[in-house]
Motif scaffolding. Structure first.
Motif, PDB file in Angstrom:
ATOM      1  N   THR A  29     -17.821 -12.093  54.479  1.00 33.34           N
ATOM      2  CA  THR A  29     -18.297 -10.711  54.408  1.00 33.34           C
ATOM      3  C   THR A  29     -17.984  -9.900  53.372  1.00 33.34           C
ATOM      4  O   THR A  29     -17.097 -10.399  52.488  1.00 33.34           O
ATOM      5  N   TRP A  30     -18.584  -8.993  53.139  1.00 31.70           N
ATOM      6  CA  TRP A  30     -18.279  -8.045  52.000  1.00 31.70           C
ATOM      7  C   TRP A  30     -16.545  -7.538  52.127  1.00 31.70           C
ATOM      8  O   TRP A  30     -16.119  -7.717  51.240  1.00 31.70           O
ATOM      9  N   ASN A  31     -16.149  -7.242  53.346  1.00 25.13           N
ATOM     10  CA  ASN A  31     -14.827  -6.829  53.652  1.00 25.13           C
ATOM     11  C   ASN A  31     -13.901  -7.926  53.276  1.00 25.13           C
ATOM     12  O   ASN A  31     -12.949  -7.714  52.576  1.00 25.13           O
ATOM     13  N   GLU A  32     -14.261  -9.292  53.725  1.00 24.96           N
ATOM     14  CA  GLU A  32     -13.287 -10.491  53.360  1.00 24.96           C
ATOM     15  C   GLU A  32     -13.294 -10.776  51.930  1.00 24.96           C
ATOM     16  O   GLU A  32     -12.372 -10.960  51.415  1.00 24.96           O
ATOM     17  N   SER A  33     -14.694 -10.320  51.291  1.00 28.08           N
ATOM     18  CA  SER A  33     -14.441 -10.576  49.824  1.00 28.08           C
ATOM     19  C   SER A  33     -13.747  -9.720  49.328  1.00 28.08           C
ATOM     20  O   SER A  33     -12.866  -9.876  48.176  1.00 28.08           O
ATOM     21  N   ARG A  34     -13.854  -8.397  49.503  1.00 31.17           N
ATOM     22  CA  ARG A  34     -12.935  -7.419  48.770  1.00 31.17           C
ATOM     23  C   ARG A  34     -11.615  -7.195  49.192  1.00 31.17           C
ATOM     24  O   ARG A  34     -10.704  -7.388  48.012  1.00 31.17           O
ATOM     25  N   HIS A  35     -11.333  -8.141  50.107  1.00 35.48           N
ATOM     26  CA  HIS A  35      -9.753  -8.303  50.250  1.00 35.48           C
ATOM     27  C   HIS A  35      -9.273  -9.457  49.641  1.00 35.48           C
ATOM     28  O   HIS A  35      -8.066  -9.460  48.973  1.00 35.48           O
ATOM     29  N   TYR A  63     -24.354 -12.551  45.304  1.00 32.94           N
ATOM     30  CA  TYR A  63     -22.842 -12.328  45.563  1.00 32.94           C
ATOM     31  C   TYR A  63     -22.763 -10.832  45.892  1.00 32.94           C
ATOM     32  O   TYR A  63     -23.432  -9.899  45.436  1.00 32.94           O
ATOM     33  N   TRP A  64     -21.672 -10.738  46.617  1.00 30.83           N
ATOM     34  CA  TRP A  64     -21.180  -9.450  47.084  1.00 30.83           C
ATOM     35  C   TRP A  64     -20.801  -8.599  45.705  1.00 30.83           C
ATOM     36  O   TRP A  64     -20.134  -9.270  44.861  1.00 30.83           O
ATOM     37  N   ILE A  92     -30.149  -4.295  42.495  1.00 26.54           N
ATOM     38  CA  ILE A  92     -29.112  -4.547  43.646  1.00 26.54           C
ATOM     39  C   ILE A  92     -29.864  -4.535  45.027  1.00 26.54           C
ATOM     40  O   ILE A  92     -30.912  -3.770  45.127  1.00 26.54           O
ATOM     41  N   GLU A  93     -29.379  -5.207  45.991  1.00 28.73           N
ATOM     42  CA  GLU A  93     -30.122  -5.798  47.243  1.00 28.73           C
ATOM     43  C   GLU A  93     -29.165  -4.844  48.111  1.00 28.73           C
ATOM     44  O   GLU A  93     -27.923  -5.315  48.185  1.00 28.73           O
ATOM     45  N   ILE A  94     -29.788  -4.010  48.862  1.00 30.84           N
ATOM     46  CA  ILE A  94     -28.694  -3.356  49.863  1.00 30.84           C
ATOM     47  C   ILE A  94     -28.727  -4.463  51.346  1.00 30.84           C
ATOM     48  O   ILE A  94     -29.514  -4.794  51.505  1.00 30.84           O
ATOM     49  N   GLN A  95     -27.474  -4.315  51.695  1.00 28.97           N
ATOM     50  CA  GLN A  95     -27.527  -5.440  52.669  1.00 28.97           C
ATOM     51  C   GLN A  95     -26.748  -4.402  53.935  1.00 28.97           C
ATOM     52  O   GLN A  95     -25.577  -3.987  53.983  1.00 28.97           O
ATOM     53  N   LYS A  96     -27.372  -4.470  55.084  1.00 24.46           N
ATOM     54  CA  LYS A  96     -26.816  -3.838  56.270  1.00 24.46           C
ATOM     55  C   LYS A  96     -26.635  -2.349  56.240  1.00 24.46           C
ATOM     56  O   LYS A  96     -25.631  -1.964  56.755  1.00 24.46           O
ATOM     57  N   GLY A  97     -27.216  -1.700  55.176  1.00 22.70           N
ATOM     58  CA  GLY A  97     -27.177  -0.532  54.850  1.00 22.70           C
ATOM     59  C   GLY A  97     -25.824   0.149  54.433  1.00 22.70           C
ATOM     60  O   GLY A  97     -25.745   1.221  54.042  1.00 22.70           O
ATOM     61  N   LYS A  98     -24.729  -0.788  54.172  1.00 20.71           N
ATOM     62  CA  LYS A  98     -23.413   0.001  53.980  1.00 20.71           C
ATOM     63  C   LYS A  98     -23.164  -0.929  52.606  1.00 20.71           C
ATOM     64  O   LYS A  98     -22.229  -0.287  52.032  1.00 20.71           O
ATOM     65  N   CYS A  99     -23.329  -2.215  52.470  1.00 21.30           N
ATOM     66  CA  CYS A  99     -23.020  -2.889  51.253  1.00 21.30           C
ATOM     67  C   CYS A  99     -23.896  -3.416  50.447  1.00 21.30           C
ATOM     68  O   CYS A  99     -25.156  -3.209  50.734  1.00 21.30           O
ATOM     69  N   ALA A 100     -23.575  -4.034  49.272  1.00 24.60           N
ATOM     70  CA  ALA A 100     -24.643  -4.475  48.360  1.00 24.60           C
ATOM     71  C   ALA A 100     -24.105  -5.920  47.589  1.00 24.60           C
ATOM     72  O   ALA A 100     -23.190  -6.217  47.643  1.00 24.60           O
ATOM     73  N   ILE A 101     -25.327  -6.548  47.329  1.00 22.58           N
ATOM     74  CA  ILE A 101     -25.266  -7.746  46.795  1.00 22.58           C
ATOM     75  C   ILE A 101     -26.000  -7.702  45.429  1.00 22.58           C
ATOM     76  O   ILE A 101     -26.949  -6.892  45.300  1.00 22.58           O
TER      77      ILE A 101
END
Length: 102
Positions: A29-35, A63-64, A92-101
């Motif tokens: 997920t975006w958060n897992e990738s960020r961590h 990619y996130w 940039i493609e917006i994903q689920k309204g809060k994150c981007a890939i």
């Protein structure tokens, strides 16, 4: 002189224009990738201008990136708090309204 000549990157990281990039083959997920990036003393990709997209443009994958929507600021912000440049919005493609890939 190749693009990676001025880079000294860790094993499994790719050097490009004096920056080091880690491209994971794991789905997170975006958060897992960020961590994960934070655990490597790094951050998700932050595009500053169209020149920086050259590195990733040949990939067939998404990619996130370090961009998320801030409810507080009602704006898209990079992890360092800077605002998204309008000229980058089209790549940039917006994903689920809060994150981007990318």
């Amino acid at each position: 002189m190749s693009d990676s000549d001025c880079c000294s990157c860790h094993e499994k990281w790719v050097g490009y224009r004096c920056n080091c990039y880690f491209i994971s083959s794991e789905e997170k997920t975006w958060n897992e990738s960020r961590h994960f990036c934070a655990s490597q003393k790094s951050s998700l990709l932050q595009l500053q201008n169209r020149d920086e997209q050259d590195f990733m443009s040949s990939s067939q994958h998404f990619y996130w990136i370090g961009l998320s929507y801030s409810e507080e600021h009602t704006a898209w912000l990079w992890e360092n708090g800077s605002a998204l440049s309008q000229d980058l919005l089209s790549i940039i493609e917006i994903q689920k309204g809060k994150c981007a890939i990318y």
